[in-house]
Motif scaffolding. Sequence first.
Motif, PDB file in Angstrom:
ATOM      1  N   ALA A 127      22.647  65.616  55.494  1.00  0.00           N
ATOM      2  CA  ALA A 127      21.721  65.362  56.606  1.00  0.00           C
ATOM      3  C   ALA A 127      20.823  66.564  56.892  1.00  0.00           C
ATOM      4  CB  ALA A 127      22.509  64.975  57.862  1.00  0.00           C
ATOM      5  N   THR A 128      21.296  67.760  56.540  1.00  0.00           N
ATOM      6  CA  THR A 128      20.476  68.953  56.792  1.00  0.00           C
ATOM      7  C   THR A 128      19.709  69.392  55.548  1.00  0.00           C
ATOM      8  OG1 THR A 128      22.369  70.378  56.268  1.00  0.00           O
ATOM      9  CG2 THR A 128      22.004  69.882  58.586  1.00  0.00           C
ATOM     10  N   ALA A 129      19.954  68.740  54.413  1.00  0.00           N
ATOM     11  CA  ALA A 129      19.340  69.130  53.132  1.00  0.00           C
ATOM     12  C   ALA A 129      19.562  70.611  52.842  1.00  0.00           C
ATOM     13  CB  ALA A 129      17.846  68.775  53.099  1.00  0.00           C
ATOM     14  N   HIS A 130      20.778  71.074  53.141  1.00  0.00           N
ATOM     15  CA  HIS A 130      21.163  72.446  52.809  1.00  0.00           C
ATOM     16  C   HIS A 130      22.222  72.402  51.707  1.00  0.00           C
ATOM     17  CE1 HIS A 130      19.138  73.630  56.434  1.00  0.00           C
ATOM     18  NE2 HIS A 130      19.648  74.842  56.467  1.00  0.00           N
ATOM     19  N   ARG A 131      22.093  73.305  50.718  1.00  0.00           N
ATOM     20  CA  ARG A 131      23.238  73.551  49.855  1.00  0.00           C
ATOM     21  C   ARG A 131      24.239  74.374  50.650  1.00  0.00           C
ATOM     22  NH1 ARG A 131      20.982  75.855  44.289  1.00  0.00           N
ATOM     23  NH2 ARG A 131      23.203  75.784  43.782  1.00  0.00           N
ATOM     24  N   GLU A 132      25.501  74.392  50.171  1.00  0.00           N
ATOM     25  CA  GLU A 132      26.539  75.036  50.977  1.00  0.00           C
ATOM     26  C   GLU A 132      26.186  76.500  51.285  1.00  0.00           C
ATOM     27  OE1 GLU A 132      30.404  74.544  49.284  1.00  0.00           O
ATOM     28  OE2 GLU A 132      31.317  74.521  51.275  1.00  0.00           O
ATOM     29  N   HIS A 133      25.633  77.211  50.298  1.00  0.00           N
ATOM     30  CA  HIS A 133      25.354  78.630  50.535  1.00  0.00           C
ATOM     31  C   HIS A 133      24.049  78.832  51.305  1.00  0.00           C
ATOM     32  CE1 HIS A 133      23.017  78.130  46.743  1.00  0.00           C
ATOM     33  NE2 HIS A 133      22.194  78.940  47.353  1.00  0.00           N
ATOM     34  N   GLU A 134      23.329  77.778  51.572  1.00  0.00           N
ATOM     35  CA  GLU A 134      22.093  77.917  52.364  1.00  0.00           C
ATOM     36  C   GLU A 134      22.344  77.804  53.864  1.00  0.00           C
ATOM     37  OE1 GLU A 134      18.855  76.233  49.114  1.00  0.00           O
ATOM     38  OE2 GLU A 134      19.872  74.825  50.443  1.00  0.00           O
ATOM     39  N   THR A 135      23.528  77.309  54.250  1.00  0.00           N
ATOM     40  CA  THR A 135      23.838  77.310  55.678  1.00  0.00           C
ATOM     41  C   THR A 135      24.056  78.762  56.110  1.00  0.00           C
ATOM     42  OG1 THR A 135      26.172  76.957  55.181  1.00  0.00           O
ATOM     43  CG2 THR A 135      24.851  75.001  55.669  1.00  0.00           C
ATOM     44  N   PRO A 136      23.826  79.067  57.383  1.00  0.00           N
ATOM     45  CA  PRO A 136      23.884  80.482  57.784  1.00  0.00           C
ATOM     46  C   PRO A 136      25.300  81.041  57.822  1.00  0.00           C
ATOM     47  CG  PRO A 136      23.360  79.069  59.654  1.00  0.00           C
ATOM     48  CD  PRO A 136      23.339  78.189  58.449  1.00  0.00           C
ATOM     49  N   TYR A 137      26.299  80.187  57.744  1.00  0.00           N
ATOM     50  CA  TYR A 137      27.709  80.602  57.648  1.00  0.00           C
ATOM     51  C   TYR A 137      28.456  79.375  57.132  1.00  0.00           C
ATOM     52  CZ  TYR A 137      27.676  78.146  62.114  1.00  0.00           C
ATOM     53  OH  TYR A 137      27.470  77.200  63.089  1.00  0.00           O
ATOM     54  N   GLY A 138      29.660  79.586  56.640  1.00  0.00           N
ATOM     55  CA  GLY A 138      30.437  78.452  56.145  1.00  0.00           C
ATOM     56  C   GLY A 138      30.775  77.509  57.281  1.00  0.00           C
ATOM     57  N   SER A 139      30.363  76.263  57.171  1.00  0.00           N
ATOM     58  CA  SER A 139      30.635  75.309  58.257  1.00  0.00           C
ATOM     59  C   SER A 139      32.138  75.249  58.542  1.00  0.00           C
ATOM     60  CB  SER A 139      30.208  73.888  57.861  1.00  0.00           C
ATOM     61  OG  SER A 139      28.873  73.837  57.463  1.00  0.00           O
ATOM     62  N   ILE A 140      32.455  75.193  59.822  1.00  0.00           N
ATOM     63  CA  ILE A 140      33.850  75.017  60.245  1.00  0.00           C
ATOM     64  C   ILE A 140      34.014  73.538  60.584  1.00  0.00           C
ATOM     65  CG2 ILE A 140      35.548  75.602  62.019  1.00  0.00           C
ATOM     66  CD1 ILE A 140      33.858  78.331  62.256  1.00  0.00           C
ATOM     67  N   VAL A 141      34.782  72.847  59.765  1.00  0.00           N
ATOM     68  CA  VAL A 141      34.984  71.403  59.956  1.00  0.00           C
ATOM     69  C   VAL A 141      36.478  71.200  60.110  1.00  0.00           C
ATOM     70  CG1 VAL A 141      34.660  69.107  58.992  1.00  0.00           C
ATOM     71  CG2 VAL A 141      32.955  70.887  58.553  1.00  0.00           C
ATOM     72  N   ALA A 142      36.944  71.088  61.336  1.00  0.00           N
ATOM     73  CA  ALA A 142      38.367  71.195  61.625  1.00  0.00           C
ATOM     74  C   ALA A 142      38.867  69.929  62.305  1.00  0.00           C
ATOM     75  CB  ALA A 142      38.612  72.408  62.517  1.00  0.00           C
ATOM     76  N   LEU A 143      39.798  69.255  61.657  1.00  0.00           N
ATOM     77  CA  LEU A 143      40.432  68.088  62.264  1.00  0.00           C
ATOM     78  C   LEU A 143      41.773  68.502  62.885  1.00  0.00           C
ATOM     79  CD1 LEU A 143      39.819  65.353  59.511  1.00  0.00           C
ATOM     80  CD2 LEU A 143      38.607  65.618  61.687  1.00  0.00           C
ATOM     81  N   ASN A 144      42.049  67.929  64.050  1.00  0.00           N
ATOM     82  CA  ASN A 144      43.361  68.074  64.709  1.00  0.00           C
ATOM     83  C   ASN A 144      43.755  69.545  64.881  1.00  0.00           C
ATOM     84  OD1 ASN A 144      43.204  65.344  64.648  1.00  0.00           O
ATOM     85  ND2 ASN A 144      44.844  65.012  63.188  1.00  0.00           N
ATOM     86  N   GLU A 145      44.969  69.926  64.456  1.00  0.00           N
ATOM     87  CA  GLU A 145      45.458  71.303  64.685  1.00  0.00           C
ATOM     88  C   GLU A 145      44.546  72.357  64.067  1.00  0.00           C
ATOM     89  OE1 GLU A 145      47.315  68.848  63.506  1.00  0.00           O
ATOM     90  OE2 GLU A 145      49.298  68.823  64.482  1.00  0.00           O
ATOM     91  N   HIS A 146      43.793  71.993  63.052  1.00  0.00           N
ATOM     92  CA  HIS A 146      42.902  72.981  62.426  1.00  0.00           C
ATOM     93  C   HIS A 146      41.872  73.507  63.425  1.00  0.00           C
ATOM     94  CE1 HIS A 146      43.791  71.018  58.251  1.00  0.00           C
ATOM     95  NE2 HIS A 146      44.757  71.801  58.670  1.00  0.00           N
ATOM     96  N   ALA A 147      41.618  72.741  64.478  1.00  0.00           N
ATOM     97  CA  ALA A 147      40.640  73.173  65.487  1.00  0.00           C
ATOM     98  C   ALA A 147      41.129  74.387  66.269  1.00  0.00           C
ATOM     99  CB  ALA A 147      40.311  72.026  66.440  1.00  0.00           C
ATOM    100  N   ALA A 148      42.410  74.757  66.097  1.00  0.00           N
ATOM    101  CA  ALA A 148      42.927  75.957  66.762  1.00  0.00           C
ATOM    102  C   ALA A 148      42.721  77.210  65.918  1.00  0.00           C
ATOM    103  CB  ALA A 148      44.416  75.789  67.065  1.00  0.00           C
ATOM    104  N   VAL A 149      42.167  77.056  64.713  1.00  0.00           N
ATOM    105  CA  VAL A 149      41.885  78.224  63.854  1.00  0.00           C
ATOM    106  C   VAL A 149      40.403  78.551  64.039  1.00  0.00           C
ATOM    107  CG1 VAL A 149      41.922  79.135  61.508  1.00  0.00           C
ATOM    108  CG2 VAL A 149      43.643  77.437  62.226  1.00  0.00           C
ATOM    109  N   LEU A 150      40.122  79.712  64.623  1.00  0.00           N
ATOM    110  CA  LEU A 150      38.757  79.944  65.118  1.00  0.00           C
ATOM    111  C   LEU A 150      37.717  79.835  64.010  1.00  0.00           C
ATOM    112  CD1 LEU A 150      39.395  82.902  67.599  1.00  0.00           C
ATOM    113  CD2 LEU A 150      39.433  80.437  68.043  1.00  0.00           C
ATOM    114  N   HIS A 151      38.019  80.408  62.847  1.00  0.00           N
ATOM    115  CA  HIS A 151      37.087  80.330  61.712  1.00  0.00           C
ATOM    116  C   HIS A 151      37.749  79.563  60.562  1.00  0.00           C
ATOM    117  CE1 HIS A 151      34.299  83.899  63.045  1.00  0.00           C
ATOM    118  NE2 HIS A 151      34.071  82.773  63.705  1.00  0.00           N
ATOM    119  N   TYR A 152      38.266  78.386  60.864  1.00  0.00           N
ATOM    120  CA  TYR A 152      38.950  77.560  59.840  1.00  0.00           C
ATOM    121  C   TYR A 152      38.010  77.353  58.645  1.00  0.00           C
ATOM    122  CZ  TYR A 152      40.966  73.455  57.640  1.00  0.00           C
ATOM    123  OH  TYR A 152      41.485  72.564  56.727  1.00  0.00           O
TER     124      TYR A 152
END
Length: 441
Positions: free
Chosen positions: A202-227
């Motif tokens: 949707a953003t037409a970005h390659r992974e390394h073109e985003t300004p940081y690694g996207s944090i996509v955290a389901l459930n308990e993973h949302a408690a890891v600040l930089h999952y």
Amino acid sequence: MTVNTIDTEYAAHVATLSERFARALDGIADGAVIHSGSGHVAFLDDRHYPFIPNPHYKNWIPGPHTEDCLLVIRPGQRPQLLFHQPDDYWYQPPEDPSGFWTGEFDIEVVRSLDAISNLLGDASKLAYIGEHPDAAAAWGLRRQNPESLLAALHYDRAYKTRYELGCMREANRVAAAGHIAAKDAFEAGASEFEIQASYLAATAHREHETPYGSIVALNEHAAVLHYQHYDVARLQADELRTLLIDAGATCQGYAADVTRTYTRGDGPFAALIDAMKTEQQGIIDEIAPGSSYADLHLSMQRRIANVLTDAGLLNMDADDAVEHGVTFTFMPHGLGHLLGAQTHDVAGQQTDTGGTHEPPPAGHPALRLTRPIDEGMVFTIEPGLYFIPSLLSELRAGEYAHAVNWTAVEAMIPYGGIRIEDNIAIVDGATENLTQPHLPL
Ligand code: GLY
Ligand code: MN
Ligand code: MN
């Protein structure tokens, strides 16, 4: 001003940068050479790591950013761009520079890096700004990254030009499209990996073109600040509780840094998300030019205490909860940071061009922004509320354990946590939210 004017504001942006460089270079060097960067190759391999350009180069030159270009700034002269465009048939060479920005520079296309020394002339009085000391030395650039020059330039970078504001408005618009796609994917039962793929598409970005690694955290993973992982396996519909997505986009090298948290259905965690939205808005309403960001951070910590108390998770006076570090358990990061050509933009703790350092308040070591809020600054506001097992264990072993409703808190651990992050600019004395026009809470 909310109209987007990236191209029409560019000449004024270059004029501002030229003035800043003239001031910063005075008494230090006759000019500066900013190196976009060179490729890094993996050990014993022929694969390159993603190219991450020098932020000083991004400040001047709009994208696409390519390797081994040198921008030469000599105060009083037109800036010169030595644009590296090798003849190559293994890789696609960069396109010729084109677009609204090229008229501000004398551009010389360079086929071979061997030509650089001749093009620079006497390099002994120039300062090199870049990450490749050996290459710089080979070009005759022996003064490298002078600390006092960088301190002055970094301090000024907090004050964004209208061009930079335009870029960051656009980066937010693009990031919002990704967030909407990610939410839809979550609601359709997608895995973390699939949600990230939806975001990138949707953003037409390659992974390394985003300004940081996207944090996509389901459930308990949302408690890891930089999952940092993307689980490929889907969860069953009845196992899906939380999506915390912290994902950005770039425009001409300038970042958006945006977080949203979603849950399915109603219940205490959904109520906590609603409460955090209210408090995030409340803290944004407290922002005023000249106010102390550290004070805002402490105010947010008190708001967290009140959210916890109102939800029946804590029973403690808000000031006491902050003073004794109880709220730190639930929000162990800072309220936000400067934003620009880097996601965590430089000089958030620097209070003058000389490099004076203002540390964060005691007990809040992760706060990256301590200088006063000022006209032209862009920063994030990103309160969070997490249920982090290791920090909860420490709290439970300490003297304020009695203030916590542990049964209610333990019921929240499977939901991980909440973060809500918008990008805020101070424009003409007012607070402009760059994110919410495209992505309402
Ligand atoms: N995305 C990292 C941060 O919000 O600071
Ligand atoms: Mn973020
Ligand atoms: Mn952030």
